[in-house]
Design a protein around this motif. Sequence first.
Motif, PDB file in Angstrom:
ATOM      1  N   ASP A  80       9.063   5.098  -4.952  1.00  0.00           N
ATOM      2  CA  ASP A  80       8.092   4.005  -4.976  1.00  0.00           C
ATOM      3  C   ASP A  80       6.893   4.360  -4.109  1.00  0.00           C
ATOM      4  N   THR A  81       5.829   3.629  -4.295  1.00  0.00           N
ATOM      5  CA  THR A  81       4.692   3.730  -3.382  1.00  0.00           C
ATOM      6  C   THR A  81       4.575   2.394  -2.653  1.00  0.00           C
ATOM      7  N   VAL A  82       3.802   2.375  -1.564  1.00  0.00           N
ATOM      8  CA  VAL A  82       3.841   1.224  -0.656  1.00  0.00           C
ATOM      9  C   VAL A  82       2.445   0.704  -0.348  1.00  0.00           C
ATOM     10  N   VAL A  83       2.304  -0.620  -0.360  1.00  0.00           N
ATOM     11  CA  VAL A  83       1.106  -1.268   0.212  1.00  0.00           C
ATOM     12  C   VAL A  83       1.608  -2.143   1.355  1.00  0.00           C
ATOM     13  N   TRP A  84       1.091  -1.892   2.552  1.00  0.00           N
ATOM     14  CA  TRP A  84       1.602  -2.561   3.755  1.00  0.00           C
ATOM     15  C   TRP A  84       0.605  -3.554   4.314  1.00  0.00           C
ATOM     16  N   LYS A  85       1.084  -4.776   4.537  1.00  0.00           N
ATOM     17  CA  LYS A  85       0.291  -5.785   5.253  1.00  0.00           C
ATOM     18  C   LYS A  85       1.041  -6.101   6.539  1.00  0.00           C
ATOM     19  N   PRO A  86       0.603  -5.490   7.652  1.00  0.00           N
ATOM     20  CA  PRO A  86       1.278  -5.762   8.926  1.00  0.00           C
ATOM     21  C   PRO A  86       0.884  -7.144   9.459  1.00  0.00           C
ATOM     22  N   SER A  87       1.562  -7.568  10.509  1.00  0.00           N
ATOM     23  CA  SER A  87       1.170  -8.809  11.191  1.00  0.00           C
ATOM     24  C   SER A  87      -0.248  -8.664  11.720  1.00  0.00           C
ATOM     25  N   GLU A  88      -1.004  -9.744  11.680  1.00  0.00           N
ATOM     26  CA  GLU A  88      -2.368  -9.654  12.222  1.00  0.00           C
ATOM     27  C   GLU A  88      -2.346  -9.517  13.748  1.00  0.00           C
ATOM     28  N   ALA A  89      -1.175  -9.732  14.366  1.00  0.00           N
ATOM     29  CA  ALA A  89      -1.075  -9.544  15.817  1.00  0.00           C
ATOM     30  C   ALA A  89      -0.903  -8.071  16.189  1.00  0.00           C
ATOM     31  N   THR A  90      -0.565  -7.226  15.230  1.00  0.00           N
ATOM     32  CA  THR A  90      -0.286  -5.820  15.565  1.00  0.00           C
ATOM     33  C   THR A  90      -0.995  -4.839  14.621  1.00  0.00           C
ATOM     34  N   PRO A  91      -2.303  -4.970  14.495  1.00  0.00           N
ATOM     35  CA  PRO A  91      -3.008  -4.101  13.530  1.00  0.00           C
ATOM     36  C   PRO A  91      -3.145  -2.645  13.986  1.00  0.00           C
ATOM     37  N   LEU A  92      -3.124  -2.404  15.295  1.00  0.00           N
ATOM     38  CA  LEU A  92      -3.373  -1.021  15.749  1.00  0.00           C
ATOM     39  C   LEU A  92      -2.146  -0.131  15.562  1.00  0.00           C
ATOM     40  N   THR A  93      -0.960  -0.689  15.799  1.00  0.00           N
ATOM     41  CA  THR A  93       0.245   0.112  15.533  1.00  0.00           C
ATOM     42  C   THR A  93       0.282   0.484  14.052  1.00  0.00           C
ATOM     43  N   ALA A  94      -0.229  -0.429  13.216  1.00  0.00           N
ATOM     44  CA  ALA A  94      -0.240  -0.156  11.776  1.00  0.00           C
ATOM     45  C   ALA A  94      -1.210   0.977  11.451  1.00  0.00           C
ATOM     46  N   VAL A  95      -2.376   0.966  12.101  1.00  0.00           N
ATOM     47  CA  VAL A  95      -3.340   2.059  11.896  1.00  0.00           C
ATOM     48  C   VAL A  95      -2.689   3.386  12.287  1.00  0.00           C
ATOM     49  N   ALA A  96      -1.931   3.369  13.384  1.00  0.00           N
ATOM     50  CA  ALA A  96      -1.278   4.592  13.860  1.00  0.00           C
ATOM     51  C   ALA A  96      -0.223   5.079  12.861  1.00  0.00           C
ATOM     52  N   CYS A  97       0.604   4.161  12.365  1.00  0.00           N
ATOM     53  CA  CYS A  97       1.655   4.569  11.412  1.00  0.00           C
ATOM     54  C   CYS A  97       1.037   5.107  10.132  1.00  0.00           C
ATOM     55  N   ASP A  98      -0.005   4.440   9.681  1.00  0.00           N
ATOM     56  CA  ASP A  98      -0.680   4.882   8.457  1.00  0.00           C
ATOM     57  C   ASP A  98      -1.235   6.297   8.643  1.00  0.00           C
ATOM     58  N   ALA A  99      -1.806   6.551   9.824  1.00  0.00           N
ATOM     59  CA  ALA A  99      -2.374   7.885  10.097  1.00  0.00           C
ATOM     60  C   ALA A  99      -1.265   8.941  10.126  1.00  0.00           C
ATOM     61  N   LEU A 100      -0.133   8.605  10.750  1.00  0.00           N
ATOM     62  CA  LEU A 100       0.969   9.577  10.820  1.00  0.00           C
ATOM     63  C   LEU A 100       1.515   9.887   9.431  1.00  0.00           C
ATOM     64  N   LEU A 101       1.650   8.848   8.618  1.00  0.00           N
ATOM     65  CA  LEU A 101       2.206   9.072   7.283  1.00  0.00           C
ATOM     66  C   LEU A 101       1.226   9.870   6.417  1.00  0.00           C
ATOM     67  N   ARG A 102      -0.050   9.573   6.597  1.00  0.00           N
ATOM     68  CA  ARG A 102      -1.072  10.331   5.862  1.00  0.00           C
ATOM     69  C   ARG A 102      -0.967  11.817   6.210  1.00  0.00           C
ATOM     70  N   ARG A 103      -0.819  12.057   7.531  1.00  0.00           N
ATOM     71  CA  ARG A 103      -0.703  13.450   7.983  1.00  0.00           C
ATOM     72  C   ARG A 103       0.558  14.095   7.408  1.00  0.00           C
ATOM     73  N   ALA A 104       1.656  13.340   7.384  1.00  0.00           N
ATOM     74  CA  ALA A 104       2.905  13.877   6.829  1.00  0.00           C
ATOM     75  C   ALA A 104       2.697  14.268   5.366  1.00  0.00           C
ATOM     76  N   CYS A 105       1.983  13.427   4.627  1.00  0.00           N
ATOM     77  CA  CYS A 105       1.724  13.723   3.209  1.00  0.00           C
ATOM     78  C   CYS A 105       0.912  15.000   3.068  1.00  0.00           C
ATOM     79  N   VAL A 106      -0.159  15.092   3.865  1.00  0.00           N
ATOM     80  CA  VAL A 106      -1.019  16.272   3.779  1.00  0.00           C
ATOM     81  C   VAL A 106      -0.220  17.529   4.149  1.00  0.00           C
ATOM     82  N   ASP A 107       0.574  17.421   5.206  1.00  0.00           N
ATOM     83  CA  ASP A 107       1.336  18.590   5.675  1.00  0.00           C
ATOM     84  C   ASP A 107       2.300  19.128   4.622  1.00  0.00           C
ATOM     85  N   VAL A 108       2.865  18.238   3.800  1.00  0.00           N
ATOM     86  CA  VAL A 108       3.847  18.724   2.818  1.00  0.00           C
ATOM     87  C   VAL A 108       3.276  18.783   1.402  1.00  0.00           C
ATOM     88  N   GLY A 109       1.978  18.492   1.284  1.00  0.00           N
ATOM     89  CA  GLY A 109       1.337  18.605  -0.023  1.00  0.00           C
ATOM     90  C   GLY A 109       1.629  17.439  -0.967  1.00  0.00           C
TER      91      GLY A 109
END
Length: 500
Positions: A172-201
């Motif tokens: 599956d693919t994912v669209v994530w709506k985090p709590s509005e109280a914790t938007p920065l942790t979400a930015v961080a997770c999104d960045a890490l996952l993006r990097r993981a995708c790029v790293d493995v192609g």
Amino acid sequence: MSALETRARQALARLGASTPDDGDLAARTPITGEVLGRVKTSTPDDVDAAISRAHASFRAWRSVPAPVRAAVVRRLGQLLTEHKSDLADLVTLEAGKISSEALGEVQEMIDICEFAVGISRQLYGKTMASERPGHRLSETWHPLGVVGVISAFNFPVAVWSWNTALALVCGDTVVWKPSEATPLTAVACDALLRRACVDVGADPAVHQLVQGSAAVGEQLVDDARVALLSATGSVRMGRAVAPRVAARFGKALLELGGNNGAIVTPSADLDLAVRGIVFAAAGTAGQRCTSLRRVIVHASIADDLVGRIADAYRQLPIGDPFDDSTLVGPLINRAAFEAMQTSLQQARADGATVVLGGDRVDVAGPDSYYVSPAIVRMASQTSVVREETFAPILYVLTYTTLDEAIELHNAVPQGLSSSIFTTDQREAERFLAADGSDCGIANVNIGTSGAEIGGAFGGEKETGGGRESGSDSWQAYMRRATNTINYSDQLPLAQGVNFG
Ligand code: UN1
């Protein structure tokens, strides 16, 4: 720039993201109430585009072999291990939980990544005996589509990872709506996952982040391209979401409120019970879905137990969650503090005795809300006890027979987690039996919170019925096809039907 703002910026930079600061949504830290950054709320067009990208990406992702898809999740687990303390810092900054618990939350993410990688080779379907000669009957599990994930502030990263790690290996693919109280942790997770995708192609479009309040979540709820909507939050939210997803015949996976109870019997090891109760009730400032909210104790040991819990509570260090000696950090915001006060007032009106706690503690000025965890003795389980208040209030009720204790325990609308403290095997087994606890999680001699990822997580009744993380929870992220294969040259019909 304040020290906490700098800390957030530096952690985010090391995680491969920058702090957004030109948006309309203020990211505040409950530690002091200060603003750490400003995130942009996703517009309806942004959300639509995110769903479109996830949907387009799904069309290719579903055909990548599951063990190959798992490479992204394996890499994510490695990146989380590498960046554990940075992400934990952000969790402490945004959710206010103490460092040890924040590190534990990131560990929970690493654990689910490992689990999901293993599961990628175990997406088993059954083979059934066909009643027809020369026929084979089996089932195949296929990817579902786009999974919408709506998560809460209190586990801002782990609950996302439970859903995302499994969803990705399931195709599956994912669209994530985090709590509005914790938007920065979400930015961080999104960045890490993006990097993981790029790293493995892999295609980074397999994950999309949208930010904002309920309206953004509602768009995920109503969009028919979102095959599964996984939502964690209040019963009120679930009540709004479930019928709307059902109306379009979408699937929903709901993790809603808990009102978790522990029965303490006369045979219990009280030292152990007290430790278990204090962590479950006061830990995370009572802001876990699994937090212990009710103790149901045998009348003969009630005074002793309450005295011991009160002694432990008096020694709980309340304060800065970054300070290693702190055990109780802040509530998330003013609304949480007010809800706690309202519940305590209601309990008093119902005749409760507040044994101790419930007061505001001044740690960092007027824009932060620290409280002393409360112990409240109740003569009966009034309506305020049957509601979930997301704050550290522990109601204590007494019983005389185990039947009565189990009845009281189950007489709340929620059914997430439960436990019994006993050294009597009969009592323990009775609690775990069909006429025992009615919850999705039933424990013996540990508290209600702090589940491992290996088991299925979720609950019954108003908790919503969903199961996430371990065991066979992956099945919620896939669709099952039943296959009947005829390898004979005859065409026998099932049930002995003759047709011409
Ligand atoms: C939640 O509070 O939403 O069992 C999740 C626990 C944690 C997860 C809690 N592993 O307390």
